[in-house]
Design an enzyme around this catalytic site. Sequence first.
Site, PDB file in Angstrom:
ATOM      1  N   SER A 178      44.845  36.551  36.412  1.00  0.00           N
ATOM      2  CA  SER A 178      44.034  35.582  36.984  1.00  0.00           C
ATOM      3  C   SER A 178      43.963  34.402  36.584  1.00  0.00           C
ATOM      4  CB  SER A 178      42.428  36.193  37.344  1.00  0.00           C
ATOM      5  OG  SER A 178      41.670  35.229  38.237  1.00  0.00           O
ATOM      6  N   TYR A 191      34.683  39.416  33.597  1.00  0.00           N
ATOM      7  CA  TYR A 191      35.896  39.316  34.281  1.00  0.00           C
ATOM      8  C   TYR A 191      36.931  38.475  33.456  1.00  0.00           C
ATOM      9  CZ  TYR A 191      39.301  38.927  38.060  1.00  0.00           C
ATOM     10  OH  TYR A 191      40.530  39.000  38.756  1.00  0.00           O
TER      11      TYR A 191
END
Length: 330
Positions: A178, A191
């Site tokens: 990401s 995350y």
Amino acid sequence: MTQINRRTLLAGAAATGALAATSTLSAEDVITAKPNFEGKSILITGCSTGFGRMASEYYARMGARVFATMRNVPRAEAEELTQIAIDEQLDLHVIEIDVTSDEQVEVGVAKAMEINGGPLDVLINNAGISFGGPIEIQDMEATQLTFDTNVFGPHRMARAVLPSMREAKSGLIINVSSQLGRVIVPAYGQYSPTKFALEAMSESLAYELVPHGIEVTVIEPGGYPTMIWKNANENSLALLGRAEEKHTAGYAALIEQLGSRSGGGSTDPMDVPRAMAEVIAMPAGTRPLRRAVHPGAKPQLPINDLTAKVQVGWLGESGYGPWIKAVHNV
């Protein structure tokens, strides 16, 4: 340390010059070939929805033998994919793999290799999970599950496929990270820490696998409108429901947004399967270590450029130099 790089391993001395000629090109310059996946075997994790689901159909329709894996089979999504494969006569196989399970990873990969009749060509580690909220409210249940899925899961999968890939002296592992694996937005829980770890593990693997002719590419998507937002909202509300007031008391503004996040706007999630297809189609030895994917801002790009320069500058003339330079195409 033996002075080797993946170009000589993959193409032989006669082809090294031709491959080296592409080394100054950027990823955008060399990923223009039209993919042809006939005879290519691809295993993808997290195929119930999102990037994994789209990629599994896309690659199967391009002629690949696809192993679309997901947890909690039987389920409606598995039945839908299986029916698509039957209706369109696709070489697409749904296999149960929960990436947090050692046993399911071992059994699922072995089943895919049995169907394939040998080593897999490509592993795409796509399965992921997210809990929102400040780090302090992330209890150990949420923290362990996030790391188990986003970091240990890809590690399990890589360990399962690598012995046969090394024997074949070829293979590609794509890890879906990401933007938040290189830059930080507050209140996204663990995350970013897990994606930072995935980035580091991927880069280490990429160097170590050079002598074996196996490449690693990290895909770094920005925000896209997939089910990850809905799932993350549900996870975040469940986490908030069991959180203690002593941990939540200092974060009213950050907690207020939990359960209602969305992202990606009108961007096309197919950008990610297409980008991965372009990487798969590139000549062996020329694939980028990292590929940012988003039509908008890509804040990680200067970080990627800087870290590549640092790695080459630090270790480029050491015994590891051929490995470092091969991965960064210099």
